[in-house]
Design a protein around this motif. Structure first.
Motif, PDB file in Angstrom:
ATOM      1  N   MET A  36      51.468  42.935  37.650  1.00  0.00           N
ATOM      2  CA  MET A  36      51.973  43.314  36.333  1.00  0.00           C
ATOM      3  C   MET A  36      50.862  43.919  35.478  1.00  0.00           C
ATOM      4  O   MET A  36      51.098  44.833  34.687  1.00  0.00           O
ATOM      5  CB  MET A  36      52.577  42.096  35.625  1.00  0.00           C
ATOM      6  N   LEU A  37      49.648  43.402  35.638  1.00  0.00           N
ATOM      7  CA  LEU A  37      48.511  43.923  34.883  1.00  0.00           C
ATOM      8  C   LEU A  37      48.270  45.390  35.218  1.00  0.00           C
ATOM      9  O   LEU A  37      47.945  46.199  34.339  1.00  0.00           O
ATOM     10  CB  LEU A  37      47.264  43.106  35.195  1.00  0.00           C
ATOM     11  N   SER A  38      48.458  45.751  36.470  1.00  0.00           N
ATOM     12  CA  SER A  38      48.239  47.142  36.876  1.00  0.00           C
ATOM     13  C   SER A  38      49.434  48.029  36.571  1.00  0.00           C
ATOM     14  O   SER A  38      49.295  49.251  36.501  1.00  0.00           O
ATOM     15  CB  SER A  38      47.933  47.208  38.377  1.00  0.00           C
ATOM     16  N   ALA A  39      50.611  47.430  36.380  1.00  0.00           N
ATOM     17  CA  ALA A  39      51.822  48.224  36.167  1.00  0.00           C
ATOM     18  C   ALA A  39      52.198  48.344  34.696  1.00  0.00           C
ATOM     19  O   ALA A  39      52.574  49.417  34.224  1.00  0.00           O
ATOM     20  CB  ALA A  39      52.994  47.614  36.938  1.00  0.00           C
ATOM     21  N   GLU A  40      52.097  47.255  33.942  1.00  0.00           N
ATOM     22  CA  GLU A  40      52.541  47.259  32.547  1.00  0.00           C
ATOM     23  C   GLU A  40      51.556  46.482  31.678  1.00  0.00           C
ATOM     24  O   GLU A  40      51.915  45.508  31.019  1.00  0.00           O
ATOM     25  CB  GLU A  40      53.937  46.645  32.423  1.00  0.00           C
ATOM     26  N   THR A  41      50.315  46.903  31.712  1.00  0.00           N
ATOM     27  CA  THR A  41      49.308  46.167  30.962  1.00  0.00           C
ATOM     28  C   THR A  41      49.494  46.325  29.460  1.00  0.00           C
ATOM     29  O   THR A  41      50.099  47.280  28.983  1.00  0.00           O
ATOM     30  CB  THR A  41      47.895  46.628  31.356  1.00  0.00           C
ATOM     31  N   ASN A  42      48.982  45.359  28.730  1.00  0.00           N
ATOM     32  CA  ASN A  42      48.935  45.427  27.273  1.00  0.00           C
ATOM     33  C   ASN A  42      47.704  44.659  26.820  1.00  0.00           C
ATOM     34  O   ASN A  42      46.989  44.053  27.638  1.00  0.00           O
ATOM     35  CB  ASN A  42      50.223  44.864  26.650  1.00  0.00           C
ATOM     36  N   ASP A  43      47.434  44.669  25.521  1.00  0.00           N
ATOM     37  CA  ASP A  43      46.213  44.037  25.018  1.00  0.00           C
ATOM     38  C   ASP A  43      46.173  42.545  25.329  1.00  0.00           C
ATOM     39  O   ASP A  43      45.109  41.989  25.637  1.00  0.00           O
ATOM     40  CB  ASP A  43      46.101  44.263  23.507  1.00  0.00           C
ATOM     41  N   GLU A  44      47.333  41.884  25.236  1.00  0.00           N
ATOM     42  CA  GLU A  44      47.377  40.449  25.481  1.00  0.00           C
ATOM     43  C   GLU A  44      47.076  40.127  26.945  1.00  0.00           C
ATOM     44  O   GLU A  44      46.323  39.190  27.247  1.00  0.00           O
ATOM     45  CB  GLU A  44      48.748  39.879  25.095  1.00  0.00           C
ATOM     46  N   MET A  45      47.654  40.914  27.866  1.00  0.00           N
ATOM     47  CA  MET A  45      47.393  40.674  29.277  1.00  0.00           C
ATOM     48  C   MET A  45      45.950  41.019  29.631  1.00  0.00           C
ATOM     49  O   MET A  45      45.320  40.336  30.446  1.00  0.00           O
ATOM     50  CB  MET A  45      48.353  41.492  30.140  1.00  0.00           C
ATOM     51  N   ASP A  46      45.414  42.069  29.015  1.00  0.00           N
ATOM     52  CA  ASP A  46      44.009  42.414  29.251  1.00  0.00           C
ATOM     53  C   ASP A  46      43.094  41.277  28.818  1.00  0.00           C
ATOM     54  O   ASP A  46      42.139  40.928  29.519  1.00  0.00           O
ATOM     55  CB  ASP A  46      43.638  43.684  28.476  1.00  0.00           C
ATOM     56  N   ALA A  47      43.386  40.699  27.666  1.00  0.00           N
ATOM     57  CA  ALA A  47      42.567  39.594  27.151  1.00  0.00           C
ATOM     58  C   ALA A  47      42.653  38.383  28.084  1.00  0.00           C
ATOM     59  O   ALA A  47      41.647  37.710  28.351  1.00  0.00           O
ATOM     60  CB  ALA A  47      43.023  39.221  25.744  1.00  0.00           C
ATOM     61  N   LEU A  48      43.859  38.103  28.581  1.00  0.00           N
ATOM     62  CA  LEU A  48      44.030  36.975  29.495  1.00  0.00           C
ATOM     63  C   LEU A  48      43.290  37.229  30.812  1.00  0.00           C
ATOM     64  O   LEU A  48      42.684  36.310  31.367  1.00  0.00           O
ATOM     65  CB  LEU A  48      45.519  36.740  29.757  1.00  0.00           C
ATOM     66  N   ALA A  49      43.328  38.453  31.291  1.00  0.00           N
ATOM     67  CA  ALA A  49      42.612  38.786  32.524  1.00  0.00           C
ATOM     68  C   ALA A  49      41.106  38.594  32.343  1.00  0.00           C
ATOM     69  O   ALA A  49      40.424  38.069  33.233  1.00  0.00           O
ATOM     70  CB  ALA A  49      42.914  40.223  32.931  1.00  0.00           C
ATOM     71  N   GLN A  50      40.596  39.016  31.193  1.00  0.00           N
ATOM     72  CA  GLN A  50      39.169  38.830  30.907  1.00  0.00           C
ATOM     73  C   GLN A  50      38.809  37.343  30.848  1.00  0.00           C
ATOM     74  O   GLN A  50      37.733  36.939  31.283  1.00  0.00           O
ATOM     75  CB  GLN A  50      38.822  39.494  29.568  1.00  0.00           C
ATOM     76  N   LYS A  51      39.729  36.547  30.345  1.00  0.00           N
ATOM     77  CA  LYS A  51      39.490  35.112  30.235  1.00  0.00           C
ATOM     78  C   LYS A  51      39.561  34.412  31.587  1.00  0.00           C
ATOM     79  O   LYS A  51      38.720  33.562  31.911  1.00  0.00           O
ATOM     80  CB  LYS A  51      40.514  34.490  29.281  1.00  0.00           C
ATOM     81  N   MET A  52      40.565  34.770  32.393  1.00  0.00           N
ATOM     82  CA  MET A  52      40.829  34.030  33.619  1.00  0.00           C
ATOM     83  C   MET A  52      40.022  34.519  34.823  1.00  0.00           C
ATOM     84  O   MET A  52      39.776  33.745  35.752  1.00  0.00           O
ATOM     85  CB  MET A  52      42.322  34.098  33.953  1.00  0.00           C
ATOM     86  N   SER A  53      39.629  35.774  34.846  1.00  0.00           N
ATOM     87  CA  SER A  53      38.922  36.294  36.022  1.00  0.00           C
ATOM     88  C   SER A  53      37.660  35.514  36.367  1.00  0.00           C
ATOM     89  O   SER A  53      37.437  35.181  37.542  1.00  0.00           O
ATOM     90  CB  SER A  53      38.605  37.781  35.835  1.00  0.00           C
ATOM     91  N   PRO A  54      36.798  35.196  35.409  1.00  0.00           N
ATOM     92  CA  PRO A  54      35.622  34.392  35.765  1.00  0.00           C
ATOM     93  C   PRO A  54      36.000  33.016  36.292  1.00  0.00           C
ATOM     94  O   PRO A  54      35.344  32.492  37.204  1.00  0.00           O
ATOM     95  CB  PRO A  54      34.863  34.281  34.433  1.00  0.00           C
ATOM     96  N   ILE A  55      37.050  32.437  35.744  1.00  0.00           N
ATOM     97  CA  ILE A  55      37.501  31.119  36.191  1.00  0.00           C
ATOM     98  C   ILE A  55      38.020  31.197  37.624  1.00  0.00           C
ATOM     99  O   ILE A  55      37.706  30.340  38.464  1.00  0.00           O
ATOM    100  CB  ILE A  55      38.594  30.581  35.246  1.00  0.00           C
ATOM    101  N   LEU A  56      38.794  32.229  37.911  1.00  0.00           N
ATOM    102  CA  LEU A  56      39.346  32.393  39.252  1.00  0.00           C
ATOM    103  C   LEU A  56      38.257  32.698  40.275  1.00  0.00           C
ATOM    104  O   LEU A  56      38.291  32.190  41.399  1.00  0.00           O
ATOM    105  CB  LEU A  56      40.392  33.509  39.248  1.00  0.00           C
ATOM    106  N   THR A  57      37.286  33.513  39.892  1.00  0.00           N
ATOM    107  CA  THR A  57      36.190  33.835  40.808  1.00  0.00           C
ATOM    108  C   THR A  57      35.352  32.597  41.100  1.00  0.00           C
ATOM    109  O   THR A  57      34.961  32.348  42.248  1.00  0.00           O
ATOM    110  CB  THR A  57      35.307  34.944  40.222  1.00  0.00           C
ATOM    111  N   LYS A  58      35.075  31.823  40.069  1.00  0.00           N
ATOM    112  CA  LYS A  58      34.316  30.579  40.268  1.00  0.00           C
ATOM    113  C   LYS A  58      35.080  29.631  41.189  1.00  0.00           C
ATOM    114  O   LYS A  58      34.498  28.996  42.078  1.00  0.00           O
ATOM    115  CB  LYS A  58      34.061  29.903  38.927  1.00  0.00           C
ATOM    116  N   HIS A  59      36.371  29.537  40.985  1.00  0.00           N
ATOM    117  CA  HIS A  59      37.183  28.663  41.830  1.00  0.00           C
ATOM    118  C   HIS A  59      37.125  29.114  43.290  1.00  0.00           C
ATOM    119  O   HIS A  59      36.960  28.281  44.195  1.00  0.00           O
ATOM    120  CB  HIS A  59      38.629  28.682  41.322  1.00  0.00           C
TER     121      HIS A  59
END
Length: 406
Positions: free
Chosen positions: A94-117
């Motif tokens: 969905m991020l690649s298909a219909e991104t918006n500012d809120e989803m971008d912010a969530l991706a920035q927040k969660m990506s480091p957490i997911l990579t660490k996991h």
């Protein structure tokens, strides 16, 4: 937590926490809210951590069954341990298909957490020791089980499991930085792609465009609250415009917009990101014992190694270049006859004149085939559903480690 409150103050279940209960388990996009993603990701991480703890603390000798096979049902709930993979798949698509500012912010927040996991799993020494023990000594396995074991073991190795502690720390830093830069790269492309539009209000400038393309552009304009027609850099809009439009200046504008994405002097410029990513990937590959990142990724590609790739490219050049030159010259000759001797073929012209040449030589227009493809897609969809419905349920090996390593 598995429930939250909707706008009406009613308790609702996060759609990711249970089977979708839809035909063929298709994603219920209409029921998913932005808040569901983060909650489900964090819960998915917790569940995977729970399973890892159970695995590494199992007092029994490591076996294929107690080390690689994920429990299919816990507490009466199916899909218990594959929650993270399911929500990640939906979110990043969905991020690649219909991104918006809120989803971008969530991706920035969660990506480091997911990579660490992911790093915490692949660099977990106790977990790898169990995988290694099974890899070195196991019962007779079926081909499917053996494939799973080999990919699980090699997945850990390629993720740094055999590195020293210092190199593991370095690997973590490299992958975490690369993950964020890759996300930033994608978001910049999406933002700049989304920001561009070719807005036409003069119908004469639509000359050459088929009616279906005009209707689509008119619908896009209406969605944006504009009069006339809007063309974007998305493939269904971009490709047909370059192929059919007689307006050379507009073809050039669209082509240049598409081919200069993220190289302008603005906040979406990706040049430095590209340079850094190249170096990060090289460092990661060399840390794992490969000469280059290409050598690292080619191990499981069809070509197998870098030399084979270059051999294939050289063979393609030998086979196709003479024909390509001949066809390009034929294209230029046709364009010169139409436009005059001073005409110089440019990149934004090739699709248009290639289409004109097909019409002249073969009377072939892809637009004529559109209705057949539309009907064919419907038929294929119906046939696919019928086939799925008639299939006997097949028991699949579902593994926790396979899900998180692929």
């Amino acid at each position: 937590m598995t429930e939250n409150t909707n706008k009406e103050g009613q308790q609702r279940l996060n759609p990711f926490f249970e089977p979708y209960n839809t035909p063929h388990e298709t994603v219920p996009f209409d029921k998913i809210t932005l808040a569901d993603y983060e909650e489900a990701m964090l819960e998915g991480i917790r569940r995977e951590d729970e399973q890892i703890e159970k695995t590494i603390n199992d007092p029994e000798e490591p076996t294929f069954e107690n080390t690689l096979i994920r429990e299919d049902e816990v507490e009466g709930r199916k899909h218990y341990y594959d929650l993270l993979s399911r929500v990640e798949s939906v979110f990043f698509n969905m991020l690649s298909a219909e991104t918006n500012d809120e989803m971008d912010a969530l991706a920035q927040k969660m990506s480091p957490i997911l990579t660490k996991h992911a790093n915490d799993i692949s660099l977990n020494p106790k977990l790898f020791e169990r995988i290694k023990a099974v890899y070195e000594k196991h019962r007779e396995l079926t081909p499917e089980e053996n494939k799973l074991l080999e990919e699980s073991y090699d997945g850990f190795v390629r993720s740094g499991a055999l590195l020293s502690e210092d190199d593991k720390d370095k690997h973590r830093k490299l992958t975490e930085e690369a993950s964020m830069l890759s996300l930033n790269f994608s978001q910049n492309v999406l933002k700049e792609n989304k920001a561009y539009k070719l807005h036409i209000t003069d119908e004469q400038k639509l000359e050459g465009l088929p009616e279906s393309i005009r209707e689509s552009a008119a619908a896009t304009a209406k969605e944006q609250g504009l009069e006339g027609w809007v063309f974007t850099l998305d493939a269904p809009s971009y490709g047909p415009f370059l192929m059919y439009s007689t307006q050379r200046d507009l073809r050039k504008e669209l082509y240049m917009a598409h081919n200069t994405l993220c190289i302008k002097a603005n906040s979406e410029n990706n040049i430095d990101i590209c340079k850094r990513l190249v170096n990060l990937r090289r460092e990661t590959a060399q840390l794992l014992g490969y000469e280059s990142y290409a050598d690292f990724v080619m191990k499981y590609r069809m070509a197998s190694n870098v030399k084979n790739v270059y051999n294939l490219l050289d063979n393609l050049i030998d086979a196709y270049k003479p024909t390509a030159i001949k066809e390009y010259n034929e294209l230029c000759e046709m364009a010169t006859k139409q436009e005059g001797d001073d005409f110089k073929m440019m990149p934004w012209d090739t699709a248009y004149y290639a289409h004109q040449l097909k019409l002249a030589k073969y009377n072939l227009d892809p637009e004529v085939l559109r209705p057949y493809f539309e009907v064919n897609n419907v038929i294929k969809g119906i046939f696919g559903l019928a086939t799925r419905f008639m299939e006997l349920p097949l028991k699949r090996i579902k593994t926790f480690l396979f899900t998180i390593l692929t």
